[in-house]
Design a protein around this motif. Structure first.
Motif, short mmCIF file in Angstrom:
data_model
loop_
_atom_site.label_atom_id
_atom_site.label_comp_id
_atom_site.label_asym_id
_atom_site.label_seq_id
_atom_site.Cartn_x
_atom_site.Cartn_y
_atom_site.Cartn_z
N GLY A 16 0.80 -1.21 0.00
CA GLY A 16 0.00 0.00 0.00
C GLY A 16 0.84 1.27 0.00
N SER A 17 0.14 2.40 0.07
CA SER A 17 0.78 3.72 0.02
C SER A 17 0.28 4.60 1.15
N LEU A 18 1.14 5.53 1.56
CA LEU A 18 0.78 6.57 2.52
C LEU A 18 1.54 7.82 2.16
N LYS A 19 0.97 8.97 2.53
CA LYS A 19 1.68 10.23 2.37
C LYS A 19 1.74 10.93 3.72
N LEU A 20 2.96 11.17 4.18
CA LEU A 20 3.17 11.88 5.43
C LEU A 20 3.39 13.37 5.15
N SER A 21 2.94 14.19 6.08
CA SER A 21 3.17 15.63 5.99
C SER A 21 3.80 16.12 7.29
N CYS A 22 4.57 17.17 7.17
CA CYS A 22 5.16 17.81 8.35
C CYS A 22 5.14 19.31 8.13
N ALA A 23 4.40 19.99 8.98
CA ALA A 23 4.27 21.44 8.86
C ALA A 23 5.04 22.14 9.98
N ALA A 24 5.84 23.10 9.59
CA ALA A 24 6.59 23.90 10.56
C ALA A 24 5.85 25.20 10.82
N SER A 25 5.80 25.59 12.09
CA SER A 25 5.12 26.83 12.46
C SER A 25 5.90 27.54 13.54
N GLY A 26 5.62 28.83 13.69
CA GLY A 26 6.31 29.61 14.70
C GLY A 26 7.03 30.79 14.07
N ASN A 27 8.04 31.25 14.77
CA ASN A 27 8.79 32.43 14.34
C ASN A 27 9.86 32.00 13.32
N TYR A 59 18.19 9.74 -0.48
CA TYR A 59 17.37 8.69 0.10
C TYR A 59 18.24 7.58 0.68
N ALA A 60 17.72 6.93 1.71
CA ALA A 60 18.32 5.70 2.18
C ALA A 60 18.16 4.64 1.09
N ASP A 61 19.14 3.75 0.98
CA ASP A 61 19.08 2.72 -0.06
C ASP A 61 17.82 1.88 0.05
N SER A 62 17.35 1.67 1.27
CA SER A 62 16.21 0.78 1.50
C SER A 62 14.89 1.34 0.97
N VAL A 63 14.84 2.64 0.68
CA VAL A 63 13.59 3.23 0.22
C VAL A 63 13.69 3.82 -1.19
N LYS A 64 14.86 3.78 -1.79
CA LYS A 64 15.02 4.33 -3.14
C LYS A 64 14.07 3.66 -4.12
N GLY A 65 13.41 4.48 -4.92
CA GLY A 65 12.47 3.95 -5.90
C GLY A 65 11.08 3.71 -5.35
N ARG A 66 10.93 3.79 -4.02
CA ARG A 66 9.60 3.57 -3.41
C ARG A 66 9.08 4.83 -2.71
N PHE A 67 9.98 5.59 -2.12
CA PHE A 67 9.59 6.80 -1.39
C PHE A 67 10.04 8.03 -2.15
N THR A 77 6.27 23.23 4.64
CA THR A 77 5.82 21.85 4.80
C THR A 77 6.68 20.91 3.96
N VAL A 78 6.98 19.76 4.53
CA VAL A 78 7.68 18.70 3.82
C VAL A 78 6.79 17.47 3.79
N TYR A 79 6.87 16.73 2.69
CA TYR A 79 6.04 15.55 2.49
C TYR A 79 6.91 14.32 2.26
N LEU A 80 6.34 13.16 2.56
CA LEU A 80 6.99 11.90 2.21
C LEU A 80 5.92 10.98 1.62
N GLN A 81 6.02 10.77 0.32
CA GLN A 81 5.13 9.83 -0.36
C GLN A 81 5.76 8.45 -0.29
N MET A 82 5.04 7.51 0.29
CA MET A 82 5.57 6.17 0.49
C MET A 82 4.72 5.18 -0.29
N ASN A 83 5.34 4.50 -1.24
CA ASN A 83 4.65 3.50 -2.06
C ASN A 83 5.27 2.13 -1.83
N SER A 84 4.56 1.12 -2.26
CA SER A 84 5.04 -0.27 -2.15
C SER A 84 5.56 -0.56 -0.74
N LEU A 85 4.76 -0.20 0.23
CA LEU A 85 5.19 -0.33 1.62
C LEU A 85 5.38 -1.80 2.02
#
Length: 119
Positions: A16-27, A59-67, A77-85
């Protein structure tokens, strides 16, 4: 003060797939490098993927081609699209960023989001 807040972690089946998000806020004046790390139970935290302010990636070798890591500078904001989990991708995923709030950059961590890959 700066906060990094991750979201998107979930339970997903192998393949399966997931997409992670990370939002930075503040000063925030600017953000340099951003990255995703992960920590599996009983193991050390390790780099998964990183992205510079000019969107160069690594990328780490273990996720190359999948993430795929990306960022939206307008949204801090930074995202991480993760496929072929895989089950071995199960971990808490942490966001990391070098943020300029004043004269210098400081490194910040989010609190993490749990990704579980299981049938």
């Amino acid at each position: 003060q700066v906060q990094l807040v991750e979201s998107g972690g979930d339970l997903v089946q192998p393949g399966g797939s997931l997409k992670l998000s990370c939002a930075a806020s503040g000063n925030i004046f600017s953000i340099n490098a951003m990255a995703w790390y992960r920590q599996a139970p009983g193991k050390q935290r390790k780099l998964v993927a990183g992205i510079t302010s000019s969107s160069s990636t690594n990328y780490a070798d273990s996720v190359k081609g999948r993430f795929s890591i990306s960022r939206d500078n307008a949204k801090n904001t930074v995202y991480l699209q993760m496929n072929s989990l895989r089950p071995e991708d199960t971990a808490v995923y942490y966001c990391n960023a070098d943020v300029r709030t004043g004269a210098t950059y400081r490194n910040y961590w989010g609190k993490g989001t749990l990704v579980t890959v299981s049938s």
